[in-house]
Design a protein around this motif. Structure first.
Motif, PDB file in Angstrom:
ATOM      1  N   UNK A 111      -4.431   0.612  -0.311  1.00  0.00           N
ATOM      2  CA  UNK A 111      -4.023   1.993   0.264  1.00  0.00           C
ATOM      3  C   UNK A 111      -2.856   2.287   1.036  1.00  0.00           C
ATOM      4  N   UNK A 112      -2.774   1.305   1.986  1.00  0.00           N
ATOM      5  CA  UNK A 112      -1.579   1.715   2.852  1.00  0.00           C
ATOM      6  C   UNK A 112      -0.171   1.444   2.186  1.00  0.00           C
ATOM      7  N   UNK A 113      -0.031   0.816   1.083  1.00  0.00           N
ATOM      8  CA  UNK A 113       1.070   0.766   0.410  1.00  0.00           C
ATOM      9  C   UNK A 113       1.582   2.186  -0.384  1.00  0.00           C
ATOM     10  N   UNK A 114       0.577   2.911  -0.313  1.00  0.00           N
ATOM     11  CA  UNK A 114       1.050   4.508  -0.868  1.00  0.00           C
ATOM     12  C   UNK A 114       0.529   5.587  -0.090  1.00  0.00           C
ATOM     13  N   UNK A 115       0.314   5.076   1.383  1.00  0.00           N
ATOM     14  CA  UNK A 115       0.402   5.945   2.464  1.00  0.00           C
ATOM     15  C   UNK A 115      -1.167   6.749   2.558  1.00  0.00           C
ATOM     16  N   UNK A 124       1.039  -0.605   6.385  1.00  0.00           N
ATOM     17  CA  UNK A 124       0.811   0.642   5.878  1.00  0.00           C
ATOM     18  C   UNK A 124       1.918   1.640   6.164  1.00  0.00           C
ATOM     19  N   UNK A 125       2.385   2.261   5.063  1.00  0.00           N
ATOM     20  CA  UNK A 125       3.262   3.256   5.413  1.00  0.00           C
ATOM     21  C   UNK A 125       2.931   4.710   6.021  1.00  0.00           C
ATOM     22  N   UNK A 126       1.379   4.879   6.114  1.00  0.00           N
ATOM     23  CA  UNK A 126       0.935   6.007   6.617  1.00  0.00           C
ATOM     24  C   UNK A 126      -0.634   6.187   6.308  1.00  0.00           C
ATOM     25  N   UNK A 127      -1.162   6.893   7.238  1.00  0.00           N
ATOM     26  CA  UNK A 127      -2.646   7.181   6.981  1.00  0.00           C
ATOM     27  C   UNK A 127      -2.655   8.279   5.943  1.00  0.00           C
ATOM     28  N   UNK A 145      -7.910  13.525  -0.093  1.00  0.00           N
ATOM     29  CA  UNK A 145      -7.142  12.802   0.934  1.00  0.00           C
ATOM     30  C   UNK A 145      -5.647  12.625   0.220  1.00  0.00           C
ATOM     31  N   UNK A 146      -4.747  13.133   0.905  1.00  0.00           N
ATOM     32  CA  UNK A 146      -3.367  13.014   0.341  1.00  0.00           C
ATOM     33  C   UNK A 146      -2.500  12.064   1.214  1.00  0.00           C
ATOM     34  N   UNK A 147      -1.704  11.210   0.603  1.00  0.00           N
ATOM     35  CA  UNK A 147      -0.959  10.123   1.057  1.00  0.00           C
ATOM     36  C   UNK A 147       0.578  10.334   0.698  1.00  0.00           C
ATOM     37  N   UNK A 148       1.206   9.208   0.423  1.00  0.00           N
ATOM     38  CA  UNK A 148       2.705   9.227   0.297  1.00  0.00           C
ATOM     39  C   UNK A 148       3.169   9.930  -0.946  1.00  0.00           C
TER      40      UNK A 148
END
Length: 336
Positions: A111-115, A124-127, A145-148
């Motif tokens: 999950x961290x790879x895509x924020x 991780x690039x973001x929470x 939940x939104x990411x990168x």
């Protein structure tokens, strides 16, 4: 500017237009994906129920920010301070316009790879930021939940990685939900915005420190009383003046019931008949008020008070320090 219910009522039309725009960019039925959801809206109920939203909760890690409706306004629930119209409108119209593009990883370790990280790790690039929109009765109108971002997705809008709390699947969605990165991004942080050279005098006093007063004469800054054996430093006087002309905040909270009796304060008099007072409360936290010194300044004073009354504001550290300055801070001894 605050976000009122009547302003929010236009969101149904805005989100409908956004969805039409997304649909024209979405691939046709010939290209199918897992669960056959390409082109479907991610939060379909939001398109027709935007006006029913009374609460928006954004959670990122251990941090939660809640916007709630108070009468005709939408405010930060913690402080009661109004949120910006454009910020809330962009968030909701963006959420309503999201459409599924393609399924991605179901592996939580990635999950961290895509924020969309659940906990922040070095890789991780973001929470992930969880967004929940509720109606007055507590019903959830939309949640995700939104990411990168994914800028390479075909089309001008690009895409965004998303997932839902009730499942491991992640998706690349077409569109973007613009969730503010910082708490202050929700607010119009400008408290005072004077025209250049509008301050006619700036006084600092109280707090068991020496007072100082700066006067503006023909656009030149002058220290009213220069300590013996010292000379005024123009760059320092200009720094005080620039602070007075554009006062912004980094955080806001409800006003304290009591104000220290002997605390540092700044009084700014303007050429258009307004007197602005900042009172230090606790470190960089201040209360701010204005009064009209003439009929000309009545509207400007009222506009400042409409923003500031009932609240305390945390100033940027480098600006809060200016409030503590004494005559020695804006003067220098002769160089040997």
């Amino acid at each position: 500017m605050s976000m009122s219910f009547k302003h929010l009522s236009v969101l149904t039309a805005l989100t409908a237009a956004s969805v039409v725009g997304v649909a024209t960019l979405s691939p046709g039925p010939g290209k199918q994906i897992a669960a056959d959801r390409r082109g479907e809206r991610v939060l379909p109920a939001l398109l027709t129920r935007a006006n029913d939203v009374t609460s928006i909760v954004v959670k990122e890690g251990e941090t939660t920010f809640t916007v709630e409706r108070k009468g005709d306004l939408f405010v930060d629930s913690a402080s009661g301070y109004p949120v910006k119209i454009d910020t809330l409108r962009d968030l909701m119209s963006g959420a309503a316009a999201l459409t599924f593009e393609e399924a991605r990883t179901r592996d939580a370790a990635r999950y961290g790879e895509i924020g969309l990280a659940q906990t922040l790790t070095p890789d991780a690039i973001g929470l992930g930021r969880e967004l929940t929109l509720r109606a007055n009765d507590g019903t959830i109108i939309g949640s995700l939940i939104v990411g990168g971002r994914e800028a390479t997705l075909a089309g001008a809008q690009g895409g965004q990685y998303i997932r839902f709390r009730n499942g491991p699947e992640t998706w690349l969605a077409r569109g973007e939900v613009r969730v503010p990165q910082r708490r202050t991004d929700w607010f119009d942080v400008s408290l005072v915005a004077l025209k250049r050279d509008a301050a006619s005098s700036i006084s600092l006093s109280g707090g068991k420190s020496d007072a100082l007063k700066i006067l503006a004469e023909d656009k030149n800054l002058k220290l009213d009383k220069v300590p013996d054996g010292r000379t005024a430093v123009q760059s320092k006087l200009a720094q005080v003046n620039m602070f007075a002309e554009a006062i912004t905040f980094e955080d806001v909270r409800r006003a304290s019931s009591t104000v220290p009796t002997d605390t540092r304060r700044m009084v700014i008099a303007t050429t258009d008949g307004v007197e602005i007072t900042l009172v230090t409360i606790d470190g960089p936290w201040v209360q701010l008020s204005a009064k009209a010194l003439s009929d000309e300044g009545r509207d400007a004073a009222a506009a400042i008070n409409a923003k500031s009354q009932g609240f305390e504001f945390q100033l940027p550290p480098y600006e809060a320090g200016v409030l503590l300055w004494t005559p020695n801070d804006v003067t220098e001894a002769p160089k040997s």
